[in-house]
Design an enzyme around this catalytic site. Structure first.
Site, mmCIF file in Angstrom:
data_model
loop_
_atom_site.group_PDB
_atom_site.id
_atom_site.type_symbol
_atom_site.label_atom_id
_atom_site.label_comp_id
_atom_site.label_asym_id
_atom_site.label_seq_id
_atom_site.Cartn_x
_atom_site.Cartn_y
_atom_site.Cartn_z
ATOM 1 N N ASN A 113 0.732 -1.257 0.013
ATOM 2 C CA ASN A 113 0.029 -0.075 0.134
ATOM 3 C C ASN A 113 0.957 1.377 0.070
ATOM 4 O O ASN A 113 0.636 2.049 0.612
ATOM 5 C CB ASN A 113 -0.883 -0.094 1.332
ATOM 6 C CG ASN A 113 -2.093 -1.024 1.101
ATOM 7 O OD1 ASN A 113 -2.640 -1.039 0.097
ATOM 8 N ND2 ASN A 113 -2.181 -1.622 2.116
ATOM 9 N N ARG B 251 7.659 7.051 -1.470
ATOM 10 C CA ARG B 251 7.704 6.664 -0.015
ATOM 11 C C ARG B 251 8.324 5.451 0.399
ATOM 12 O O ARG B 251 8.974 5.714 1.409
ATOM 13 C CB ARG B 251 6.138 6.745 0.381
ATOM 14 C CG ARG B 251 5.567 7.810 1.558
ATOM 15 C CD ARG B 251 4.419 7.723 2.113
ATOM 16 N NE ARG B 251 4.437 7.043 3.245
ATOM 17 C CZ ARG B 251 3.695 6.371 3.879
ATOM 18 N NH1 ARG B 251 2.786 5.591 3.061
ATOM 19 N NH2 ARG B 251 3.779 5.973 5.211
ATOM 20 N N ARG C 52 3.936 -1.674 8.730
ATOM 21 C CA ARG C 52 4.975 -2.696 8.132
ATOM 22 C C ARG C 52 6.327 -2.802 9.210
ATOM 23 O O ARG C 52 7.072 -3.652 8.893
ATOM 24 C CB ARG C 52 5.501 -1.729 6.971
ATOM 25 C CG ARG C 52 4.462 -1.497 5.903
ATOM 26 C CD ARG C 52 4.748 -0.386 4.915
ATOM 27 N NE ARG C 52 3.731 0.083 4.279
ATOM 28 C CZ ARG C 52 2.927 1.061 4.418
ATOM 29 N NH1 ARG C 52 3.432 1.677 5.679
ATOM 30 N NH2 ARG C 52 1.975 1.474 3.965
ATOM 31 N N LYS D 133 1.611 -11.321 -4.314
ATOM 32 C CA LYS D 133 2.582 -10.123 -5.070
ATOM 33 C C LYS D 133 3.773 -10.091 -4.480
ATOM 34 O O LYS D 133 4.646 -10.047 -5.460
ATOM 35 C CB LYS D 133 1.446 -9.093 -5.091
ATOM 36 C CG LYS D 133 1.927 -8.177 -6.149
ATOM 37 C CD LYS D 133 2.633 -6.714 -5.400
ATOM 38 C CE LYS D 133 3.545 -5.987 -6.404
ATOM 39 N NZ LYS D 133 3.367 -4.530 -6.421
ATOM 40 N N PRO E 197 4.167 -10.837 -10.642
ATOM 41 C CA PRO E 197 3.089 -10.215 -9.709
ATOM 42 C C PRO E 197 2.220 -9.594 -10.065
ATOM 43 O O PRO E 197 1.986 -8.753 -10.942
ATOM 44 C CB PRO E 197 4.465 -9.348 -9.218
ATOM 45 C CG PRO E 197 5.700 -9.610 -9.997
ATOM 46 C CD PRO E 197 5.444 -10.204 -11.226
ATOM 47 N N ASP F 149 -0.896 -7.397 -8.832
ATOM 48 C CA ASP F 149 -1.642 -6.515 -7.831
ATOM 49 C C ASP F 149 -2.854 -5.906 -8.673
ATOM 50 O O ASP F 149 -3.297 -6.286 -9.622
ATOM 51 C CB ASP F 149 -0.649 -5.165 -7.276
ATOM 52 C CG ASP F 149 -0.118 -4.193 -8.405
ATOM 53 O OD1 ASP F 149 -0.682 -4.457 -9.463
ATOM 54 O OD2 ASP F 149 0.694 -3.753 -8.160
ATOM 55 N N HIS G 113 -3.361 -3.261 -10.028
ATOM 56 C CA HIS G 113 -3.175 -2.479 -11.265
ATOM 57 C C HIS G 113 -3.108 -3.414 -12.357
ATOM 58 O O HIS G 113 -3.229 -3.435 -13.448
ATOM 59 C CB HIS G 113 -1.934 -1.384 -11.082
ATOM 60 C CG HIS G 113 -2.191 -0.779 -9.728
ATOM 61 N ND1 HIS G 113 -3.285 0.245 -9.942
ATOM 62 C CD2 HIS G 113 -1.609 -0.519 -8.759
ATOM 63 C CE1 HIS G 113 -3.158 0.830 -8.699
ATOM 64 N NE2 HIS G 113 -2.222 0.684 -8.218
ATOM 65 N N PHE H 207 3.968 -3.265 -17.043
ATOM 66 C CA PHE H 207 4.028 -2.744 -15.613
ATOM 67 C C PHE H 207 4.554 -1.252 -15.864
ATOM 68 O O PHE H 207 3.808 -0.198 -15.026
ATOM 69 C CB PHE H 207 4.689 -3.549 -14.416
ATOM 70 C CG PHE H 207 4.514 -2.740 -13.019
ATOM 71 C CD1 PHE H 207 3.500 -3.238 -11.968
ATOM 72 C CD2 PHE H 207 5.505 -2.229 -12.684
ATOM 73 C CE1 PHE H 207 3.617 -2.528 -10.903
ATOM 74 C CE2 PHE H 207 5.607 -1.639 -11.264
ATOM 75 C CZ PHE H 207 4.678 -2.027 -10.534
HETATM 76 N N1 LIG Z 1 8.449 -4.992 -12.223
HETATM 77 C C1 LIG Z 1 7.720 -4.787 -11.282
HETATM 78 N N2 LIG Z 1 8.079 -3.804 -10.379
HETATM 79 C C2 LIG Z 1 7.117 -3.744 -9.349
HETATM 80 N N3 LIG Z 1 7.471 -2.844 -8.387
HETATM 81 C C3 LIG Z 1 6.321 -2.873 -7.747
HETATM 82 O O1 LIG Z 1 6.157 -2.367 -6.486
HETATM 83 N N4 LIG Z 1 5.626 -3.882 -7.961
HETATM 84 C C4 LIG Z 1 6.099 -4.268 -9.036
HETATM 85 C C5 LIG Z 1 5.649 -5.260 -10.068
HETATM 86 O O2 LIG Z 1 4.748 -6.026 -10.231
HETATM 87 N N5 LIG Z 1 6.565 -5.545 -11.022
#
Ligand SMILES: Nc1nc2[nH]c(O)nc2c(=O)[nH]1
Length: 335
Positions: free
Chosen positions: A128, A133, A183, A227, A244, A246, A248, A295
């Site tokens: 999050n 940050r 965290r 993730k 990964p 998420d 998005h 990404f």
């Molecule tokens: N390539 C990626 N970089 C990331 N940074 C992050 O915080 N998430 C990712 C990701 O899913 N892929």
């Protein structure tokens, strides 16, 4: 302006974009300066990177010594220069029209090969959170628990903390005071658990397990969900097929690859693996690398380049896409 004492590695800019590789949230230890120079810490070196059309340039700024050939090798390993990105991009573009849209504006996005300890604790901090940050938190953690390695332009640099130092009993309280929130507990508990299992040696040994087994082991650590486990598999365990997912990546998948998941309300384990498997089927063994280009193209930081790609697409109208290239609905929120 100081005179630079650059060392060089032959590497065309289409093979490596420093900006998109160091600035896309894989590692949180690099800061951008003027003229596309990047300064940060690799192991115990404070390094300055820059690039020309044909070369990667680097200079060590602290007193940490290393034979030039050995350092060059470390840097080649860090950027995984054995992979030819132009070949891979060509292949991925043939397999995926969405990829073909962004391949030019997002050339040279490489996966870094990171240290697993740094990668684990940085990504526990990433939950999050946004790139700026996370970078600030990681900086604070290094100042508090790392070793001093040099002072450059008035800034003190520190190594990444050892697992032992992050497992101390007062770490949770101290990190809370530094603004880590929930965290703080995860960092401290994960450090304790890794230490109990055998420390950095154990963590590094996970590289030798099959991808899903590595993922399962990582997910047993506090603060590590599916993730984050995949980010670690991909970025420091050599599991190039790890994707990964998420919210998005879910949005990208729903808009452009798997329209039937559009109505899905939450990212269940079933949907998580459905998306990852889709990318693995589409892109093969290096699906995680291909995912990282997509990404990166979706990051707010690179909105300008993504818009250029969309304009180029409009002009040529060569590729038909079912969804928008830049899903604006989440642009404001994301890192
Ligand atoms: N390539 C990626 N970089 C990331 N940074 C992050 O915080 N998430 C990712 C990701 O899913 N892929």
């Amino acid at each position: 302006m100081p005179t630079r004492n650059w060392s060089k590695i032959a590497c065309p800019a289409v093979e490596l974009s420093l900006h998109k590789t160091l600035g896309s949230g894989q590692s949180f230890r690099w800061e951008t300066l003027e003229n596309n120079e990047w300064r940060g810490v690799l192991e115990r070196f404070v390094i300055l990177f820059s690039q020309t059309d044909t070369h990667l340039l680097f200079e060590v700024l602290n007193e940490h010594k290393c034979a030039p050939a050995k350092l060059e090798k470390k840097i080649q390993n860090y950027f995984q220069m054995e992979y030819n990105m132009q070949d891979l991009y060509r292949q991925w573009s043939l397999q995926d029209p969405n990829f073909a849209v962004i391949e030019k504006q997002f050339a040279g996005v490489r996966m870094l090969s990171q240290d697993p300890v740094e990668n684990l604790f940085c990504f526990i901090c990433s939950s999050n959170n946004n790139i700026k940050r996370i970078s600030q938190m990681v900086d604070k953690m290094c100042c508090k628990y790392g070793d001093f390695i040099g002072r450059v332009d008035g800034k003190d640099y520190y190594s990444f903390p050892s697992i032992e130092s992050l497992a101390e009993d007062d770490v949770e309280e101290n990190l809370r005071q530094l603004g880590f929130g929930y965290r703080a507990k995860y960092v401290n508990q994960a450090a304790k658990m890794v230490l109990n299992k055998g420390g950095s040696k154990w963590l590094k040994s996970l590289r030798n397990l099959p991808y899903r087994k590595t993922h399962d082991e990582l997910m047993k650590l506090p603060g590590v969900g599916a993730k984050v486990a995949d980010c670690i598999c991909l970025m420091s365990m050599g599991h190039t097929c790890a994707v990964p997912v998420d919210t998005h990546v879910f949005q990208i998948a729903a808009a452009r690859y798997l329209p039937h998941i559009k109505g899905v309300k939450s990212l269940t384990s079933k949907v998580y693996w459905l998306i990852g498997d889709h990318f693995r089927n589409l892109f093969g063994d290096l699906a995680g690398w291909a995912h990282s280009v997509l990404f990166c193209a979706d990051l707010k930081e690179f909105e300008g380049e993504a818009k250029q790609a969309a304009c180029a697409l409009k002009r040529t109208a060569e590729v038909q896409m079912p969804g928008p290239l830049v899903p604006h609905s989440h642009k404001k929120k994301r890192r």
